[in-house]
Design a protein around this motif. Structure first.
Motif, short mmCIF file in Angstrom:
data_model
loop_
_atom_site.label_atom_id
_atom_site.label_comp_id
_atom_site.label_asym_id
_atom_site.label_seq_id
_atom_site.Cartn_x
_atom_site.Cartn_y
_atom_site.Cartn_z
N PHE A 1 0.83 -1.22 0.00
CA PHE A 1 0.00 0.00 0.00
C PHE A 1 0.86 1.27 0.00
CE2 PHE A 1 -3.12 -2.73 2.68
CZ PHE A 1 -3.47 -3.45 1.55
N ARG A 2 2.18 1.09 0.01
CA ARG A 2 3.07 2.25 0.11
C ARG A 2 3.35 2.89 -1.25
NH1 ARG A 2 5.82 2.75 5.16
NH2 ARG A 2 5.31 1.00 6.52
N VAL A 3 2.97 2.17 -2.32
CA VAL A 3 3.24 2.72 -3.66
C VAL A 3 1.96 2.66 -4.50
CG1 VAL A 3 5.71 2.35 -3.82
CG2 VAL A 3 4.17 0.43 -4.25
N LEU A 4 0.88 3.21 -3.97
CA LEU A 4 -0.39 3.18 -4.69
C LEU A 4 -0.31 4.08 -5.92
CD1 LEU A 4 -2.84 3.38 -1.63
CD2 LEU A 4 -2.41 1.37 -3.09
N ASP A 5 -1.01 3.68 -6.96
CA ASP A 5 -1.08 4.47 -8.19
C ASP A 5 -2.26 5.44 -8.04
OD1 ASP A 5 -1.59 5.46 -10.71
OD2 ASP A 5 -1.22 3.55 -11.74
#
Ligand code: NAD
Length: 437
Positions: free
Chosen positions: A392-396
């Motif tokens: 969830f740390r690199v959501l688009d």
């Protein structure tokens, strides 16, 4: 050494596997036939990073086996670890010791030769005395000593915690048992993990005091987060500023939605009960428990504020359900209270968790589960991060904005910065960083 572990859950399975990896011969016992069947087939009944490989290599080496039958493994063991659950007793919050006492009774009649019986389960002060009494009563001729050896591993990092502990606490009273426990932990001792020998009662209390202190530290920073919101300060900078003081330390100072999990809630409560029973109340911990209980539900107010004041009829997408990342454990997860509070306010909840959904389905009603963040975000009025899984740390955010009914992110774990979210046209709500909202 021949070691038998009674209870093959998060603690028993990890401890047993690591003991086998040290070179001991280990038999893990559990009453749950499906669990043992899976383990015999090389499947791991829980999610714990690295465990599958470690189990497989030790089974292959012939040092680790699994069974539902306790008698023979106990008969041949030098050491029997009791690692069964000690949940909160329904109704009064005391630790439910029925599994521990049942295991003690079952062990008793199979003991053969000097055997060290170790309570690894988290048990209130005096439980070792009762385990000793039960074994003595069931088998008056048994040659044994009951030792306390609480476990401090954290789910999600359980193997490295077990193999590189800050300390190993052992509560006992005889040189004979001390020699056995030193042998059990020899590889760690040689690695300079301190082995702290205490009385049995002291060892039992160390575990509760440790967990209560950590729960208090989290609760402290959570209150400072609320104060930061009220006065216009940034809780992450406050945490850094105080955490650099060696007397305080930087760990457990991440503000969030309140602590949960299979240990802190039940252990703080059990300590409060022990203290009350002994007319020596621990008021700091009583207050910690009550602040934390209220905090989890109060997170729903943050979500409501982020969507204009009312969640009724709105679709809220919840990311992360387990009480922390890298586990499938849903016991007392903050997500349970937060989702319930949102449902009480009329929200329609859609949720996703990388490992916790199998357990979540059993514990949560009227929730629609999806298979990734983008699926649950479709037509949602807000996306709420409850557990900080790496995924969830690199959501688009570009993609999320297209999917959502309104681009609102509520980050209850402070894993994003305001700018990086807002530049995609999102509104951003976090914990204790009003300058970033
Ligand atoms: P768990 O529920 O995952 O595992 C307990 C296992 O014991 C279950 O598989 C159950 O079937 C088995 N069992 C119960 N009675 C039995 C019996 N008589 N014979 C054989 N098997 C039996 O629990 P857990 O999370 O591993 O916790 C165990 C203990 O360790 C608790 O006291 C807990 O507080 C403590 N602890 C847990 C953690 C953690 O992170 N989970 C960390 C430190 C300490």
């Amino acid at each position: 050494m021949i070691i038998t572990v009674i209870g093959s859950g998060y603690v028993g399975l990890v401890s047993g596997t690591c003991f086998a990896d040290f070179g001991h011969e280990v038999i893990c016992v559990d009453k749950a036939e499906d669990k043992i069947e899976k383990l015999k087939n090389g499947e791991i009944p829980i999610y714990e990073p690295g465990l599958e490989e470690l189990v497989a290599s030790n089974v292959k080496a012939g040092r680790l086996s699994f069974t539902t039958e306790l008698a023979e493994p106990v008969r041949k063991a030098d050491v029997v670890f009791i690692a069964v659950g000690t949940p909160s007793r329904r109704g009064d919050g005391h630790a439910d010791l029925s599994y521990v006492y049942a295991a003690a009774e079952e062990i008793a009649s199979s003991l053969d030769g000097f055997t060290v019986v170790v309570t690894k389960s988290t048990v209130p002060v005096g439980t070792g005395d009762e385990v000793e009494r039960i074994i003595r009563q069931t088998n008056p001729n048994a040659d044994f000593e009951v030792v306390s050896n609480p476990e401090f591993l954290r789910e999600g990092a359980a193997i490295s915690d077990f193999k590189r502990p800050d300390r190993i606490v052992v509560g006992l009273s005889s040189e004979r048992a001390k020699a056995v426990m030193t042998e059990v932990y020899r590889p760690l001792y040689l690695n300079h993990s301190p082995l702290l020998f205490t009385s049995r009662r002291t060892s039992e209390l160390i575990k509760y005091a440790g967990n209560a202190f950590l729960a208090m530290k989290i609760t402290f920073i959570n209150e400072i987060a609320d104060l930061s919101e009220a006065v216009g300060a940034n809780v992450q900078d406050v945490a850094r500023g105080i955490g650099l003081d060696n007397r305080i330390g930087s760990k457990f100072l991440n503000a969030g939605p309140g602590y949960g999990g299979s240990c802190f809630p039940k252990d703080t409560l059990a300590l409060v009960k022990t203290a009350q029973d002994n007319s020596s109340p621990v008021r700091l911990i009583e207050t910690t428990c009550s602040i934390n209980d209220q905090r989890k539900r109060s997170m729903s107010k943050k979500v409501a504020a982020a969507v204009g004041g009312d969640v009724r009829g709105k679709k809220i997408a919840v990311l992360g359900l387990t009480f922390k990342p890298n586990t499938d454990d849903m016991r007392d997860s903050p997500a349970l209270s937060i989702v319930q509070a949102l449902q009480d306010k009329g929200a329609d909840i859609h949720a996703y968790d990388p490992e916790g959904m199998e357990a979540a389905v059993e514990l949560m009603d009227d929730v629609t589960f999806g298979s990734n963040a983008y699926e649950i975000a479709k037509d949602a009025h807000a996306l709420v991060i409850v557990t900080e899984w790496d995924a969830f740390r690199v959501l688009d955010f570009g993609r999320l904005k297209e999917e959502m009914a309104s681009p609102v992110l509520v980050d209850l774990r402070n894993i994003y910065g305001k700018d990086e979210v807002e530049k995609h046209g999102f509104s951003y709500t976090c914990i204790g960083r009003p300058d970033e909202e």
